[in-house]
Scaffold this motif. Structure first.
Motif, PDB file in Angstrom:
ATOM      1  N   MET A   1      11.908   1.973  -9.270  1.00 28.70           N
ATOM      2  CA  MET A   1      11.813   2.837  -8.117  1.00 28.70           C
ATOM      3  C   MET A   1      11.346   2.013  -6.930  1.00 28.70           C
ATOM      4  N   SER A   2      12.014   2.130  -5.806  1.00 28.65           N
ATOM      5  CA  SER A   2      11.714   1.320  -4.638  1.00 28.65           C
ATOM      6  C   SER A   2      11.057   2.162  -3.550  1.00 28.65           C
ATOM      7  N   PHE A   3       9.993   1.617  -2.973  1.00 33.23           N
ATOM      8  CA  PHE A   3       9.290   2.294  -1.894  1.00 33.23           C
ATOM      9  C   PHE A   3       9.308   1.410  -0.660  1.00 33.23           C
ATOM     10  N   ASN A   4       9.442   2.014   0.504  1.00 31.38           N
ATOM     11  CA  ASN A   4       9.325   1.255   1.736  1.00 31.38           C
ATOM     12  C   ASN A   4       7.877   1.050   2.114  1.00 31.38           C
ATOM     13  N   ASP A   5       7.026   1.998   1.764  1.00 30.75           N
ATOM     14  CA  ASP A   5       5.621   1.949   2.146  1.00 30.75           C
ATOM     15  C   ASP A   5       4.749   2.325   0.946  1.00 30.75           C
ATOM     16  N   PRO A   6       4.378   1.369   0.109  1.00 23.16           N
ATOM     17  CA  PRO A   6       3.609   1.699  -1.091  1.00 23.16           C
ATOM     18  C   PRO A   6       2.212   2.243  -0.797  1.00 23.16           C
ATOM     19  N   ILE A   7       1.544   1.752   0.256  1.00 24.89           N
ATOM     20  CA  ILE A   7       0.215   2.260   0.597  1.00 24.89           C
ATOM     21  C   ILE A   7       0.325   3.685   1.120  1.00 24.89           C
ATOM     22  N   GLY A   8       1.329   3.952   1.947  1.00 23.23           N
ATOM     23  CA  GLY A   8       1.549   5.312   2.450  1.00 23.23           C
ATOM     24  C   GLY A   8       1.854   6.282   1.328  1.00 23.23           C
ATOM     25  N   ASP A   9       2.615   5.829   0.320  1.00 25.63           N
ATOM     26  CA  ASP A   9       2.914   6.659  -0.838  1.00 25.63           C
ATOM     27  C   ASP A   9       1.649   7.005  -1.610  1.00 25.63           C
ATOM     28  N   MET A  10       0.781   6.012  -1.831  1.00 31.25           N
ATOM     29  CA  MET A  10      -0.465   6.264  -2.557  1.00 31.25           C
ATOM     30  C   MET A  10      -1.376   7.217  -1.778  1.00 31.25           C
ATOM     31  N   ILE A  11      -1.464   7.026  -0.474  1.00 30.02           N
ATOM     32  CA  ILE A  11      -2.294   7.893   0.360  1.00 30.02           C
ATOM     33  C   ILE A  11      -1.790   9.328   0.303  1.00 30.02           C
ATOM     34  N   THR A  12      -0.481   9.513   0.358  1.00 34.29           N
ATOM     35  CA  THR A  12       0.091  10.855   0.282  1.00 34.29           C
ATOM     36  C   THR A  12      -0.164  11.487  -1.072  1.00 34.29           C
ATOM     37  N   ARG A  13      -0.079  10.720  -2.143  1.00 39.19           N
ATOM     38  CA  ARG A  13      -0.365  11.250  -3.483  1.00 39.19           C
ATOM     39  C   ARG A  13      -1.822  11.710  -3.593  1.00 39.19           C
ATOM     40  N   ILE A  14      -2.738  10.929  -3.023  1.00 39.42           N
ATOM     41  CA  ILE A  14      -4.156  11.309  -3.060  1.00 39.42           C
ATOM     42  C   ILE A  14      -4.384  12.575  -2.242  1.00 39.42           C
ATOM     43  N   ARG A  15      -3.806  12.637  -1.046  1.00 38.03           N
ATOM     44  CA  ARG A  15      -3.963  13.828  -0.195  1.00 38.03           C
ATOM     45  C   ARG A  15      -3.416  15.083  -0.886  1.00 38.03           C
ATOM     46  N   ASN A  16      -2.224  14.965  -1.490  1.00 38.67           N
ATOM     47  CA  ASN A  16      -1.618  16.112  -2.169  1.00 38.67           C
ATOM     48  C   ASN A  16      -2.432  16.542  -3.390  1.00 38.67           C
ATOM     49  N   ALA A  17      -2.984  15.577  -4.119  1.00 39.52           N
ATOM     50  CA  ALA A  17      -3.795  15.914  -5.291  1.00 39.52           C
ATOM     51  C   ALA A  17      -5.079  16.625  -4.871  1.00 39.52           C
ATOM     52  N   HIS A  18      -5.669  16.219  -3.766  1.00 38.49           N
ATOM     53  CA  HIS A  18      -6.866  16.912  -3.264  1.00 38.49           C
ATOM     54  C   HIS A  18      -6.539  18.341  -2.851  1.00 38.49           C
ATOM     55  N   LYS A  19      -5.398  18.538  -2.208  1.00 36.40           N
ATOM     56  CA  LYS A  19      -5.018  19.893  -1.791  1.00 36.40           C
ATOM     57  C   LYS A  19      -4.775  20.802  -2.985  1.00 36.40           C
ATOM     58  N   ALA A  20      -4.305  20.236  -4.098  1.00 37.96           N
ATOM     59  CA  ALA A  20      -4.047  21.015  -5.306  1.00 37.96           C
ATOM     60  C   ALA A  20      -5.247  21.047  -6.235  1.00 37.96           C
ATOM     61  N   ASN A  21      -6.384  20.486  -5.814  1.00 44.02           N
ATOM     62  CA  ASN A  21      -7.617  20.431  -6.606  1.00 44.02           C
ATOM     63  C   ASN A  21      -7.434  19.735  -7.954  1.00 44.02           C
TER      64      ASN A  21
END
Length: 132
Positions: A1-21
């Motif tokens: 799987m290829s990402f253009n922005d791996p740090i942005g992807d990780m940050i978004t995953r953390i933000r989404n996980a916090h929103k879903a508790n």
């Protein structure tokens, strides 16, 4: 799987996980992600992270999120430098985030570090993200 922005992807995953508790979140492994997570752990924004091997030569980082009184320890997590627009800052031009309550994570010639560590080391670099 290829990402253009791996740090942005990780940050978004953390933000989404916090929103879903959620208490844990997983993302693909890379050394830059581990260095950013080490800064988040040392500053007290996450509990722990572990690297596990999913398949042969494919690793995954499992991040344990931190909550205080039912609220996420990370109130705001924002990507600053993006692949289309890199943001560099000298140490004198680096502003304090939330008047020193939050941190900026920098990629410097001496490694990835928080802004207060970069000020002590008197070194600037690329501003990866801001955390409060």
């Amino acid at each position: 799987m290829s990402f253009n922005d791996p740090i942005g992807d990780m940050i978004t995953r953390i933000r989404n996980a916090h929103k879903a508790n959620h208490f844990v979140v997983a993302c693909p492994d890379s050394s830059l992600r581990r260095m950013v997570l080490e800064v988040l752990k040392s500053e007290g924004f996450i509990r722990e992270y572990t690297v596990k091997e999913v398949r042969t030569n494919i690793k995954e980082i499992v991040i344990e999120l931190k909550y205080q009184d039912g609220q996420p320890a990370i109130h705001e997590l924002k990507r600053v430098s993006k692949p289309g627009r890199r943001v560099y800052s000298g140490i004198k031009a680096l502003p304090k985030f939330y008047n020193g309550l939050g941190i900026s994570i920098l990629s410097t010639p001496r490694g990835v570090m928080a802004d207060h560590e970069a000020r002590k080391a008197n070194v600037g670099g690329e501003v990866l993200c801001n955390v409060f």
